[in-house]
Design a protein around this motif. Structure first.
Motif, PDB file in Angstrom:
ATOM      1  N   GLN A   1      -5.330  18.206 -32.805  1.00 41.17           N
ATOM      2  CA  GLN A   1      -6.102  18.753 -33.911  1.00 41.17           C
ATOM      3  C   GLN A   1      -7.443  19.214 -33.367  1.00 41.17           C
ATOM      4  O   GLN A   1      -8.111  18.483 -32.640  1.00 41.17           O
ATOM      5  N   SER A   2      -7.845  20.422 -33.694  1.00 44.40           N
ATOM      6  CA  SER A   2      -9.125  20.964 -33.245  1.00 44.40           C
ATOM      7  C   SER A   2     -10.086  21.048 -34.420  1.00 44.40           C
ATOM      8  O   SER A   2      -9.701  21.473 -35.511  1.00 44.40           O
ATOM      9  N   TYR A   3     -11.309  20.641 -34.173  1.00 46.11           N
ATOM     10  CA  TYR A   3     -12.366  20.697 -35.181  1.00 46.11           C
ATOM     11  C   TYR A   3     -13.522  21.466 -34.574  1.00 46.11           C
ATOM     12  O   TYR A   3     -13.934  21.198 -33.453  1.00 46.11           O
TER      13      TYR A   3
ATOM     14  N   ASN B   1     -11.439  13.499 -37.327  1.00 49.45           N
ATOM     15  CA  ASN B   1     -10.741  12.968 -36.158  1.00 49.45           C
ATOM     16  C   ASN B   1     -10.457  11.480 -36.326  1.00 49.45           C
ATOM     17  O   ASN B   1      -9.408  11.000 -35.916  1.00 49.45           O
TER      18      ASN B   1
ATOM     19  N   GLY C   1      -7.981  14.167 -31.294  1.00 50.14           N
ATOM     20  CA  GLY C   1      -8.406  15.530 -31.545  1.00 50.14           C
ATOM     21  C   GLY C   1      -9.376  16.043 -30.513  1.00 50.14           C
ATOM     22  O   GLY C   1      -9.700  15.374 -29.532  1.00 50.14           O
TER      23      GLY C   1
ATOM     24  N   VAL D   1     -10.857  10.969 -28.898  1.00 37.03           N
ATOM     25  CA  VAL D   1     -11.348  12.315 -29.184  1.00 37.03           C
ATOM     26  C   VAL D   1     -11.934  12.911 -27.903  1.00 37.03           C
ATOM     27  O   VAL D   1     -12.439  12.192 -27.042  1.00 37.03           O
TER      28      VAL D   1
END
Length: 108
Positions: free
Chosen positions: A26-28, A48, A54, A81
């Motif tokens: 998952q990218s933030y 995250n 992520g 993360v």
């Protein structure tokens, strides 16, 4: 479709590679230097913490700065993360002097 190659730029380096779909990071993206709200580092860490594993990236053009100033307490990192400053200038996370004393990050 099943069996079709799927290209993705999962690490935001500008080059798409084949993604076999076994595991998706998952990218933030942090788009504001504000302490909280949509696009903030705090929101990215919270998201995250919900899912884990992520990657957090910074869009300094959207942020208008290369500094994130925390005003409401430390950021608790409780899941794996990767935080990546993908810009030429380093990213700074600082505590606002008027916010009192607190750590920037806690890692659990």
């Amino acid at each position: 479709a099943r069996g079709q190659q799927r290209l993705a730029d999962g690490n935001h380096d500008g080059s798409a590679r084949s993604d076999i779909g076994a595991f998706e990071v998952q990218s933030y993206v942090v788009t504001t230097s504000a302490d909280s709200g949509a696009g903030s580092l705090r929101a990215a860490v919270a998201a995250n913490n919900a899912f884990g594993f992520g990657a957090i990236f910074f869009d300094t053009a959207a942020m208008g700065s290369d500094t994130v100033t925390l005003t409401s307490g430390e950021l608790a990192l409780n899941r794996a993360v990767r935080i990546s400053g993908t810009t030429a200038a380093p990213i700074t996370v600082a505590r606002d002097a008027s916010a009192g004393a607190f750590r920037l990050f806690s890692v659990a």
